[in-house]
Write an enzyme that holds these catalytic residues in place. Sequence first.
Site, PDB file in Angstrom:
ATOM      1  N   HIS A  15      -0.954  63.123  33.983  1.00 51.75           N
ATOM      2  CA  HIS A  15      -1.950  62.521  34.600  1.00 51.75           C
ATOM      3  C   HIS A  15      -2.653  63.142  35.567  1.00 51.75           C
ATOM      4  CE1 HIS A  15      -0.430  59.500  37.974  1.00 51.75           C
ATOM      5  NE2 HIS A  15      -0.174  60.623  37.931  1.00 51.75           N
ATOM      6  N   CYS A  34      -2.522  64.112  43.464  1.00 55.01           N
ATOM      7  CA  CYS A  34      -2.577  63.416  42.455  1.00 55.01           C
ATOM      8  C   CYS A  34      -3.819  63.676  41.670  1.00 55.01           C
ATOM      9  CB  CYS A  34      -2.306  61.905  42.566  1.00 55.01           C
ATOM     10  SG  CYS A  34      -0.656  61.626  42.740  1.00 55.01           S
ATOM     11  N   HIS A  40      -0.679  66.640  36.465  1.00 50.41           N
ATOM     12  CA  HIS A  40       0.682  66.886  36.914  1.00 50.41           C
ATOM     13  C   HIS A  40       1.302  65.760  36.132  1.00 50.41           C
ATOM     14  CE1 HIS A  40      -0.624  63.830  39.457  1.00 50.41           C
ATOM     15  NE2 HIS A  40       0.599  63.164  39.489  1.00 50.41           N
ATOM     16  N   HIS A  42       4.812  62.926  35.216  1.00 50.15           N
ATOM     17  CA  HIS A  42       5.896  61.984  35.873  1.00 50.15           C
ATOM     18  C   HIS A  42       6.988  61.781  34.776  1.00 50.15           C
ATOM     19  CE1 HIS A  42       3.993  61.051  39.845  1.00 50.15           C
ATOM     20  NE2 HIS A  42       2.812  61.223  39.076  1.00 50.15           N
ATOM     21  N   ASP A  80       4.615  59.154  25.256  1.00 51.26           N
ATOM     22  CA  ASP A  80       5.427  59.938  25.797  1.00 51.26           C
ATOM     23  C   ASP A  80       5.194  61.657  25.224  1.00 51.26           C
ATOM     24  OD1 ASP A  80       7.839  61.130  26.618  1.00 51.26           O
ATOM     25  OD2 ASP A  80       8.829  61.141  24.430  1.00 51.26           O
ATOM     26  N   HIS A  81       5.256  62.413  26.301  1.00 47.67           N
ATOM     27  CA  HIS A  81       4.946  63.693  26.269  1.00 47.67           C
ATOM     28  C   HIS A  81       3.082  63.765  26.080  1.00 47.67           C
ATOM     29  CE1 HIS A  81       8.913  64.549  26.189  1.00 47.67           C
ATOM     30  NE2 HIS A  81       8.758  65.789  26.472  1.00 47.67           N
ATOM     31  N   GLU A 125       7.134  55.092  38.696  1.00 46.55           N
ATOM     32  CA  GLU A 125       6.679  56.439  38.754  1.00 46.55           C
ATOM     33  C   GLU A 125       7.286  57.426  39.223  1.00 46.55           C
ATOM     34  OE1 GLU A 125       1.888  57.143  38.704  1.00 46.55           O
ATOM     35  OE2 GLU A 125       2.821  57.398  40.749  1.00 46.55           O
TER      36      GLU A 125
END
Length: 137
Positions: A15, A34, A40, A42, A80-81, A125
């Site tokens: 994100h 961020c 980047h 998480h 996811d991913h 997170e």
Amino acid sequence: MRITVFRKAHFNAAHRLHNPNWSDKKNKEVFGLCNNTHYHGHNYEMEVSVTGEVDPETGYLIDLKILKDVIKEQIENRFDHKNLNIETEEFKSLNPTAENICYVIWQILSKHLDTRYDIGVRLYETPRNYVEYPPIR
Ligand code: NI
């Protein structure tokens, strides 16, 4: 008897925190690392709670297979991913902070689980930073 059951799950996602109404300078000041233009990632961990009345015939509150499948199909498969900003409808115009992601997950799960249950979502997170919806007070 009222009781709460929990199911843990996780997804990895990228994100970028950014407010398009602000200058690049203000975005950098407020969101720091961020705000990185190139995103980047998480490892998000979640704990989903389901609260309600135990069915006296089964002794279950909810069949955990159903809960597992709903989380898999509705949350993991969706996020996811993924790059949350670019690849998901939910965060095309909503800043993907932990707060907003947690609330979006709660909305989706609430829609896909029986209305007799009260749903709660805790989203990590990082191992030390996490948010919860509904709020504690
Ligand atoms: Ni981040």
